[in-house]
Design an enzyme around this catalytic site. Structure first.
Site, PDB file in Angstrom:
ATOM      1  N   GLY A   1       0.821  -1.212   0.000  1.00 54.33           N
ATOM      2  CA  GLY A   1       0.000   0.000   0.000  1.00 54.33           C
ATOM      3  C   GLY A   1       0.849   1.255   0.000  1.00 54.33           C
TER       4      GLY A   1
ATOM      5  CB  ILE B   1       6.454  29.458  -8.418  1.00 56.47           C
ATOM      6  CG1 ILE B   1       7.861  29.009  -7.985  1.00 56.47           C
ATOM      7  CG2 ILE B   1       6.438  29.849  -9.907  1.00 56.47           C
ATOM      8  CD1 ILE B   1       8.338  27.707  -8.608  1.00 56.47           C
TER       9      ILE B   1
ATOM     10  CD  GLU C   1      -2.158   2.824   2.253  1.00 59.12           C
ATOM     11  OE1 GLU C   1      -1.153   2.137   2.015  1.00 59.12           O
ATOM     12  OE2 GLU C   1      -3.205   2.742   1.591  1.00 59.12           O
TER      13      GLU C   1
HETATM   14  N1  CAA Z   1       5.569  -7.486   7.534  1.00 53.79           N
HETATM   15  C1  CAA Z   1       5.339  -8.637   8.209  1.00 53.79           C
HETATM   16  N2  CAA Z   1       5.119  -8.699   9.546  1.00 53.79           N
HETATM   17  C2  CAA Z   1       5.160  -7.536  10.215  1.00 53.79           C
HETATM   18  C3  CAA Z   1       5.391  -6.299   9.596  1.00 53.79           C
HETATM   19  C4  CAA Z   1       5.607  -6.299   8.181  1.00 53.79           C
HETATM   20  N3  CAA Z   1       5.823  -5.157   7.507  1.00 53.79           N
HETATM   21  N4  CAA Z   1       5.350  -5.327  10.518  1.00 53.79           N
HETATM   22  C5  CAA Z   1       5.105  -5.927  11.699  1.00 53.79           C
HETATM   23  N5  CAA Z   1       4.994  -7.262  11.507  1.00 53.79           N
HETATM   24  C6  CAA Z   1       4.748  -8.296  12.523  1.00 53.79           C
HETATM   25  C7  CAA Z   1       5.881  -8.355  13.537  1.00 53.79           C
HETATM   26  O1  CAA Z   1       6.941  -9.184  13.076  1.00 53.79           O
HETATM   27  C8  CAA Z   1       5.192  -8.954  14.738  1.00 53.79           C
HETATM   28  O2  CAA Z   1       5.040 -10.340  14.533  1.00 53.79           O
HETATM   29  P1  CAA Z   1       5.263 -11.430  15.710  1.00 53.79           P
HETATM   30  O3  CAA Z   1       4.000 -11.428  16.483  1.00 53.79           O
HETATM   31  O4  CAA Z   1       5.518 -12.687  14.998  1.00 53.79           O
HETATM   32  O5  CAA Z   1       6.433 -10.940  16.516  1.00 53.79           O
HETATM   33  C9  CAA Z   1       3.797  -8.336  14.662  1.00 53.79           C
HETATM   34  O6  CAA Z   1       3.598  -7.954  13.304  1.00 53.79           O
HETATM   35  C10 CAA Z   1       3.640  -7.120  15.537  1.00 53.79           C
HETATM   36  O7  CAA Z   1       4.609  -6.196  15.076  1.00 53.79           O
HETATM   37  P2  CAA Z   1       5.222  -5.051  15.973  1.00 53.79           P
HETATM   38  O8  CAA Z   1       5.569  -5.612  17.335  1.00 53.79           O
HETATM   39  O9  CAA Z   1       6.292  -4.382  15.202  1.00 53.79           O
HETATM   40  O10 CAA Z   1       3.948  -4.122  16.135  1.00 53.79           O
HETATM   41  P3  CAA Z   1       3.811  -2.690  16.766  1.00 53.79           P
HETATM   42  O11 CAA Z   1       2.565  -2.646  17.561  1.00 53.79           O
HETATM   43  O12 CAA Z   1       5.082  -2.277  17.431  1.00 53.79           O
HETATM   44  O13 CAA Z   1       3.523  -1.744  15.456  1.00 53.79           O
HETATM   45  C11 CAA Z   1       4.009  -0.382  13.590  1.00 53.79           C
HETATM   46  C12 CAA Z   1       4.375  -1.608  14.421  1.00 53.79           C
HETATM   47  C13 CAA Z   1       5.022  -0.387  12.445  1.00 53.79           C
HETATM   48  C14 CAA Z   1       4.156   0.898  14.378  1.00 53.79           C
HETATM   49  C15 CAA Z   1       2.572  -0.541  13.047  1.00 53.79           C
HETATM   50  O14 CAA Z   1       1.624  -0.454  14.088  1.00 53.79           O
HETATM   51  C16 CAA Z   1       2.221   0.463  11.977  1.00 53.79           C
HETATM   52  O15 CAA Z   1       2.602   0.304  10.826  1.00 53.79           O
HETATM   53  N6  CAA Z   1       1.451   1.540  12.338  1.00 53.79           N
HETATM   54  C17 CAA Z   1       0.895   2.434  11.365  1.00 53.79           C
HETATM   55  C18 CAA Z   1      -0.469   1.948  10.965  1.00 53.79           C
HETATM   56  C19 CAA Z   1      -0.847   2.361   9.571  1.00 53.79           C
HETATM   57  O16 CAA Z   1      -0.040   2.429   8.659  1.00 53.79           O
HETATM   58  N7  CAA Z   1      -2.132   2.583   9.390  1.00 53.79           N
HETATM   59  C20 CAA Z   1      -2.640   2.920   8.121  1.00 53.79           C
HETATM   60  C21 CAA Z   1      -4.083   2.554   8.044  1.00 53.79           C
HETATM   61  S1  CAA Z   1      -4.728   2.405   6.414  1.00 53.79           S
HETATM   62  C22 CAA Z   1      -5.031   4.001   5.902  1.00 53.79           C
HETATM   63  O17 CAA Z   1      -4.229   4.832   6.046  1.00 53.79           O
HETATM   64  C23 CAA Z   1      -6.333   4.375   5.338  1.00 53.79           C
HETATM   65  C24 CAA Z   1      -6.499   4.371   3.888  1.00 53.79           C
HETATM   66  O18 CAA Z   1      -7.538   3.929   3.459  1.00 53.79           O
HETATM   67  C25 CAA Z   1      -5.520   4.948   2.942  1.00 53.79           C
END
Ligand code: CAA
Length: 389
Positions: free
Chosen positions: A248, A343, A369
């Site tokens: 995304g 500009i 996102e």
């Molecule tokens: N790929 C695969 N697995 C992943 C991953 C990835 N990119 N990122 C995290 N994981 C996995 C981790 O390995 C972990 O797995 P295990 O349980 O096996 O250990 C699990 O997911 C939990 O991961 P974290 O401990 O890293 O999770 P966290 O709570 O610390 O959060 C974060 C990580 C990166 C901050 C995440 O919460 C995040 O990306 N936040 C932003 C949310 C976001 O982007 N929202 C957008 C919503 S959609 C939108 O915007 C609307 C629209 O319509 C356009």
């Protein structure tokens, strides 16, 4: 204009040409009006479906075009150059729900949903965030409880792009119990349709930009979902959401580059037309430096995006690369639109020219996102997870 540093194949150039002509013919004449009136135009969904642009990444077996990520992003940039609202609809649909069903869906789910999604008969949306769970997505609270052959969902999802127009929504909800919370591993993905009892479209957001893309809350009030609509494994929904956001974010980066490219084109054209102190303002070095900086950033952002897409097409892990592309492209969109307004001077501050809309549209690319701060967290974490740091 700004260069595509990755050489495109003949097929990619052809898809780019089709996207550009479609955007110029079907969208450009109405983009300002749709923005002003907050109008979502359903006929564009049907027309994009006819073109195959709502199944760009789906295999031909499901009526998709079976294209690679780079070709899809090249088309998406062209749409965004004309209208970022249409681009986000296209990006969310192609990158998130269709890919999630393709990757983790059962044969029955793929048969039911993917062809109508590819044809544009069913528009897709993605529901992860909630009013109190944005950057900390794993803290979401919507609860699903198993009841015989159904799951019963309660909760409110927020910031759902295309929400009121969607025929399929992939939504994340907790399936762990209050007495046994499992954090990110307690979240599952469900395929929802708006006809399910207990599904309600809630508050529509009155946004600064992307005003032709409807963003809503979705309210689940004892929403009964057949058990067959659980997507993939119970407890895997958060991981699926994160993996899908890796795709995304490439789409949002393409949208941001499209916005920045539009700012560059508008600003350079205007600088050639606008005369002050007896000559066109493009002859002043102050203006030339601004245009040079925008052009450089757009080209760098596009090169990073294309490199990330190419890595994705090679099957590589692109979590870090896609976060970098989104971070750089969205900050480029903000910088480019801000300088374009400078500009244009006073004419940039009013709605007579598109740069005012571009500026408003650009801002959200630094927010949705995953905010720019979240992208930096993802990039930094990947540095350490690859070892040696
Ligand atoms: N790929 C695969 N697995 C992943 C991953 C990835 N990119 N990122 C995290 N994981 C996995 C981790 O390995 C972990 O797995 P295990 O349980 O096996 O250990 C699990 O997911 C939990 O991961 P974290 O401990 O890293 O999770 P966290 O709570 O610390 O959060 C974060 C990580 C990166 C901050 C995440 O919460 C995040 O990306 N936040 C932003 C949310 C976001 O982007 N929202 C957008 C919503 S959609 C939108 O915007 C609307 C629209 O319509 C356009």
């Amino acid at each position: 204009m700004a260069w595509a540093l990755t050489p495109l194949t003949e097929e990619q150039r052809e898809v780019q040409r089709v996207a550009r002509e479609f955007a110029e013919r079907e969208i450009a004449p109405f983009a300002d009006q749709w923005d002003r009136e907050q109008h979502f135009e359903p006929s564009i969904v049907a027309k994009l479906g006819e073109l195959g642009f709502l199944g760009m990444l789906l295999p031909e077996q499901y009526d998709g075009l079976g294209l690679d990520m780079l070709t899809y992003l090249v088309a998406l940039e062209e749409i965004a150059t004309v209208d970022a609202s249409i681009a986000v609809m296209m990006s969310v649909h192609n990158s998130l729900p269709t890919q999630m069903i393709l990757r983790w869906g059962t044969d029955a789910q793929k048969e039911r949903f993917l062809r109508p999604m590819a044809r544009g008969d069913l528009l897709g949306a993605f529901a992860l965030s909630e009013p109190d769970a944005g950057s900390d997505a794993a803290s979401l609270r919507a609860q699903a409880v198993r009841d015989g052959e159904c799951w019963v969902l309660n909760g409110t999802k927020a910031w759902v792009s295309s929400g009121p127009a969607a025929g399929v929504i992939v939504a994340m909800a907790r399936t762990d119990s209050p007495g046994d919370r499992r954090g990110a591993r307690g979240i599952s993905a469900f395929i929802l349709t708006p006809d399910l009892p207990g599904f309600h479209v809630g508050k529509k957001e009155d946004k600064m930009g992307l005003r032709a893309s409807p963003t809503v809350q979705l309210v689940f009030d004892n929403l009964r979902v057949p058990a067959g609509n659980l997507l993939g494994g119970e407890g895997s929904g958060f991981i699926y959401a994160m993996q899908s956001l890796d795709n995304g974010r490439l789409g949002i980066a393409a949208q941001a580059i499209g916005i920045a490219e539009a700012a560059l084109r508008n600003a350079s054209r205007y600088a050639g037309e606008r005369r002050q102190f007896g000559k066109p303002i493009k002859e002043y070095q102050a203006i030339q430096f601004k245009l040079a900086d925008i052009a450089t950033r757009v080209s760098a952002g596009r090169a990073l995006l294309h490199a990330a897409a190419t890595a994705k097409d090679r099957g590589e892990h692109v979590t870090q690369f896609s976060a970098m592309a989104k971070l750089f492209a969205s900050e480029t969109a903000m910088a480019a639109t801000q300088e374009a307004i400078q500009i244009f001077g006073g004419y940039g501050y009013v709605k007579d020219y598109p740069v005012e809309r571009l500026f408003r549209d650009a801002k959200v690319t630094e927010i949705y996102e995953g905010t720019s701060e979240i992208q930096r967290i993802v990039i930094a974490r990947e540095l350490y997870s690859r070892g040696g740091n």
